[in-house]
Scaffold this active site. Structure first.
Site, short mmCIF file in Angstrom:
data_model
loop_
_atom_site.label_atom_id
_atom_site.label_comp_id
_atom_site.label_asym_id
_atom_site.label_seq_id
_atom_site.Cartn_x
_atom_site.Cartn_y
_atom_site.Cartn_z
N THR A 22 0.86 -1.18 0.00
CA THR A 22 0.00 0.00 0.00
C THR A 22 0.90 1.23 0.00
O THR A 22 1.97 1.23 0.61
CB THR A 22 -1.02 -0.01 1.16
OG1 THR A 22 -2.02 0.96 0.89
CG2 THR A 22 -0.37 0.30 2.51
N CYS A 28 -2.83 7.32 8.26
CA CYS A 28 -3.40 5.97 8.14
C CYS A 28 -2.36 4.95 8.63
O CYS A 28 -1.16 5.22 8.64
CB CYS A 28 -3.74 5.64 6.70
SG CYS A 28 -5.00 6.72 5.96
N HIS A 45 -5.38 -1.10 4.99
CA HIS A 45 -4.99 0.32 5.03
C HIS A 45 -6.06 1.04 5.82
O HIS A 45 -7.09 1.44 5.29
CB HIS A 45 -4.89 0.85 3.59
CG HIS A 45 -4.38 2.26 3.47
ND1 HIS A 45 -3.41 2.61 2.57
CD2 HIS A 45 -4.71 3.41 4.10
CE1 HIS A 45 -3.17 3.91 2.65
NE2 HIS A 45 -3.95 4.43 3.58
#
Lengths: 161, 217
Positions: A22, A28, A45
């Protein structure tokens, strides 16, 4: 061999020889789960700490720590992973912007980190490595052969955790 | 139940486009005065986008960008980004302060960028507040240079509580000539203003402008 990409507020699973990645984690948190015997991996994520924050009836499970991790484990078990062998690694949860007038409230990054750790504890999954916090973005890639997690950031050395 | 953000009527999107044009017009004038050069503004683009497309839109989640972020509170609330890519930021610092940037930005050039971002986003928001007759108080802006995905996703967390989509309100301004020719073939420095109102604020904007009846939502 494919590189499986996971987007923002998204999750997916991968098996050897594929890798799973990711890009551009800021506040995040990217949580990876890995079963070293079957070489099945998962990545979420996570954008927000808790489904309690959701203002909608239908919840995108991948977006919240408390719903993303149980969902990710389910998906891995369906692929053949064994729950007691799953180990976790995570990265992200940075504070990208600094504010002078901060009210002492915890940053969203910190809250995401805590919520992911709490969700892992609830699932009984050990967290074996982490690269969290700070004030910079991260891209992560999990290699399913070894379970090694590569963490890349701009103008920093690549880390393997 | 539909997603309010994803399914916003075309008419309402046009209204947002007009608002964005007003804001960026004022910001373009402010930049033009600072640089002593002509600054053009492009007609704004307004579209609902899934979060991942937003980072693709700015060149991909790992693309290095310079960004000033601020949050505004008041009658309507939301986030705003002023974004320039690294090369354009270097060129801005050179033109405004005569600092030649090699590699990382020095303290001085960072404060120049911070100040440009403050002035431009301030003039954008002031124009918007005047036009809508609504209070929009900006918080102290913050500067960061990093991956687009890491920076933009921070501004999407509030929206993330209600939707997987954001209304991307993008205004582009471009300073005249002198700059380098960019990878996309455009000449000169390009800056983007991304306005990301909190979902609850859209209704208030439409109400303030007397257009809440249209569009059937």
């Amino acid at each position: 061999m494919a590189v499986i990409k996971v987007g923002i507020a998204d999750l997916n699973v991968a098996a050897y020889p594929d890798t799973i990645t990711t890009l551009g984690l800021g506040s995040c948190v990217g949580v990876t789960l890995y079963d070293s015997t079957t070489k099945i991996a998962g990545l979420a994520h996570v954008m927000l700490p808790s489904t309690e924050l959701s203002k909608t009836a239908v919840v995108n499970k991948a977006k919240f720590a408390d719903s993303a991790l149980p969902e990710l484990v389910d998906r891995m078990l369906k692929k053949g992973a064994v729950a007691r062998r799953i180990k976790a690694k995570m990265a992200g949860g940075a504070q990208m912007f600094q504010f002078k007038d901060s009210t002492g409230q915890k940053s969203i990054g910190d809250r995401n980190i805590e919520a992911c750790k709490m969700a892992l504890r609830k699932l009984g999954i050990p967290l074996v490595a982490e690269d969290v916090g700070g004030n910079y973005g991260r891209t992560i890639e999990l290699f399913t052969e070894t379970g090694m997690l590569e963490v890349r950031a701009i103008s920093k050395d690549i880390k393997h955790i | 139940m539909g997603d309010l953000i994803k399914d916003m009527a075309a008419f309402h999107l046009d209204v947002l486009k007009e608002i964005s044009n007003i804001g960026s017009g004022h910001a373009a004038t402010a930049l033009s005065q600072m640089l002593g050069k002509r600054v053009d503004m492009q007609v704004s683009r307004v579209m609902p986008m899934p979060f991942d497309e937003i980072t693709e839109y700015v060149g991909g989640a790992e693309n290095l960008i310079t960004s000033v972020f601020l949050r505004f509170e008041g009658d309507i609330t939301g986030n705003m980004f002023f974004i320039v890519d690294k090369e354009d930021a270097e060129s801005l610092v050179q033109d405004l302060a005569g600092i030649q940037v090699e590699g990382d930005f020095c303290e001085m050039s960072l404060s120049v960028l911070q100040e440009v971002g403050n002035i431009l986003s301030g003039s954008y928001l002031t124009a918007l507040a005047d036009f809508t007759a609504m209070e929009m108080k900006p918080t102290v802006p913050s500067l960061a240079i990093d991956m687009a995905g890491a920076l933009l996703s921070y501004g999407l967390t509030e929206i993330g509580k209600s939707s997987d989509y954001a209304i991307m309100i993008d205004a582009e301004i471009q300073a005249e000539g002198m700059g380098h020719v960019r990878k996309d073939g455009k000449k000169g420095k390009t800056g983007h203003f991304f306005l990301l109102p909190d979902p609850e604020s859209f209704e208030k904007v439409f109400l303030a402008l007397g257009v809440h009846q249209y569009g059937g939502h």
